[in-house]
Design an enzyme around this catalytic site. Structure first.
Site, PDB file in Angstrom:
ATOM      1  N   GLY A  29       0.777  -1.241   0.000  1.00  0.00           N
ATOM      2  CA  GLY A  29       0.000   0.000   0.000  1.00  0.00           C
ATOM      3  C   GLY A  29       0.803   1.283   0.000  1.00  0.00           C
ATOM      4  N   ILE A  79     -10.509  -6.769 -12.563  1.00  0.00           N
ATOM      5  CA  ILE A  79     -11.804  -6.172 -12.209  1.00  0.00           C
ATOM      6  C   ILE A  79     -12.877  -6.793 -13.107  1.00  0.00           C
ATOM      7  CG2 ILE A  79     -13.116  -3.991 -12.247  1.00  0.00           C
ATOM      8  CD1 ILE A  79     -11.108  -4.019  -9.996  1.00  0.00           C
ATOM      9  N   HIS A 108       0.756   1.448 -13.396  1.00  0.00           N
ATOM     10  CA  HIS A 108       1.605   0.343 -13.852  1.00  0.00           C
ATOM     11  C   HIS A 108       3.056   0.817 -13.858  1.00  0.00           C
ATOM     12  CE1 HIS A 108       2.453  -3.415 -15.883  1.00  0.00           C
ATOM     13  NE2 HIS A 108       3.277  -2.750 -16.664  1.00  0.00           N
ATOM     14  N   ASP A 142      -4.049  -3.968 -18.362  1.00  0.00           N
ATOM     15  CA  ASP A 142      -3.080  -2.927 -18.744  1.00  0.00           C
ATOM     16  C   ASP A 142      -3.324  -2.308 -20.122  1.00  0.00           C
ATOM     17  OD1 ASP A 142      -1.719  -3.370 -16.341  1.00  0.00           O
ATOM     18  OD2 ASP A 142      -0.451  -4.908 -17.223  1.00  0.00           O
TER      19      ASP A 142
HETATM   20  C1  GRF Z   1       3.204  -0.674  -7.746  1.00  0.00           C
HETATM   21  O1  GRF Z   1       4.466  -0.853  -8.314  1.00  0.00           O
HETATM   22  C2  GRF Z   1       2.170  -0.458  -8.815  1.00  0.00           C
HETATM   23  O2  GRF Z   1       2.678   0.158  -9.959  1.00  0.00           O
HETATM   24  C3  GRF Z   1       1.731  -1.843  -9.152  1.00  0.00           C
HETATM   25  O3  GRF Z   1       1.745  -2.537  -7.928  1.00  0.00           O
HETATM   26  C4  GRF Z   1       2.693  -1.921  -7.053  1.00  0.00           C
HETATM   27  C5  GRF Z   1       1.973  -1.621  -5.777  1.00  0.00           C
HETATM   28  O4  GRF Z   1       2.820  -1.147  -4.772  1.00  0.00           O
HETATM   29  N1  GRF Z   1       0.444  -1.849  -9.794  1.00  0.00           N
HETATM   30  P1  GRF Z   1       2.222  -0.565  -3.435  1.00  0.00           P
HETATM   31  O5  GRF Z   1       1.364  -1.662  -2.791  1.00  0.00           O
HETATM   32  O6  GRF Z   1       1.404   0.641  -3.778  1.00  0.00           O
HETATM   33  O7  GRF Z   1       3.406  -0.238  -2.593  1.00  0.00           O
END
Ligand code: GRF
Length: 217
Positions: free
Chosen positions: A22, A103, A119, A160
């Protein structure tokens, strides 16, 4: 300059979906706290009861829900549970922040152009099924890319693929490992996500024929 009333009208009601630690969720909360993002996080939804994002929410008294497809006999009941949770908190924007599940199409339809994902690469390269976490950065390094980056995009039915809202480059440095590259990319993620959400708060995002336009202030 917007009046307070106008700003309030556009105050986003976010549902954050997160499966992991998170850190993007924290960055969003910090942007709200500092006034850079006109939004409230109404609920955090996770498929994973151990997600760090749930602890972060609970410490702030933000409602949480663990909704995992495997706990439902019927797929429809799972989708219904997600939809009911979003409706309960009257959320108007869904923010995927490290959400590791797809989703359901019913939700994509209901929240058309109102679901965002971040992403850790420059889409459409290095995206799609299986391209998450370290896999992304390994692939970027294996390809010998000099530049990677971050993409924030609207979510459609395919991993994506939805319309791109914002992108930012991050350099690949000599001797980078997937870990060092991931850390550099993550810093940019933490900036760009809140900035992009604020564009929605200001009503500046337009989607026409599958492409995003950003209205000037
Ligand atoms: C991030 O690198 C985001 O781009 C990808 O998942 C990761 C989540 O990281 N979709 P966090 O849980 O927000 O630290």
């Amino acid at each position: 300059m917007k009046s307070d009333r106008e700003a309030f009208l556009h105050r986003l009601k976010l549902a954050v979906f997160a499966s992991g630690r998170g850190s993007n969720f924290i960055a969003i909360l910090q942007a709200i706290d500092s006034g850079r993002l006109t939004a409230d996080v109404k609920v955090v939804i996770s498929n994973n009861p151990d997600a760090g994002a749930l602890d972060i929410a609970q410490k702030r008294n933000i409602p949480t829900a663990v909704i995992n497809k495997k706990s439902f006999d019927q797929r429809e009941a799972f989708v219904e549970s997600l939809l009911r949770t979003l409706e309960k908190y009257k959320t108007n924007l869904v923010v995927l922040a490290g959400y590791m599940k797809k989703i359901p199409p019913e939700i994509v339809l209901q929240y058309k152009n109102r679901i965002l994902n971040i992403h850790p690469a420059l889409l459409p390269s290095f995206g799609g099924k299986g391209m998450y976490g370290h896999h992304v950065h390994e692939a970027v390094l294996a390809q010998g890319c000099r530049i990677s980056g971050v993409t924030v995009h609207l979510v459609d039915e395919v991993y994506d693929r939805g319309p791109i809202v914002a992108q930012r480059c991050v350099s690949v440095e000599e001797g980078d490992t997937p870990g060092t590259l991931a850390a550099r990319v993550l810093k940019t993620e933490h900036k760009i996500y809140a900035e992009t959400l604020q564009l929605f708060a200001e009503g500046r995002v337009e989607v026409k024929e599958g492409k995003v336009g950003i209205k000037r202030k």
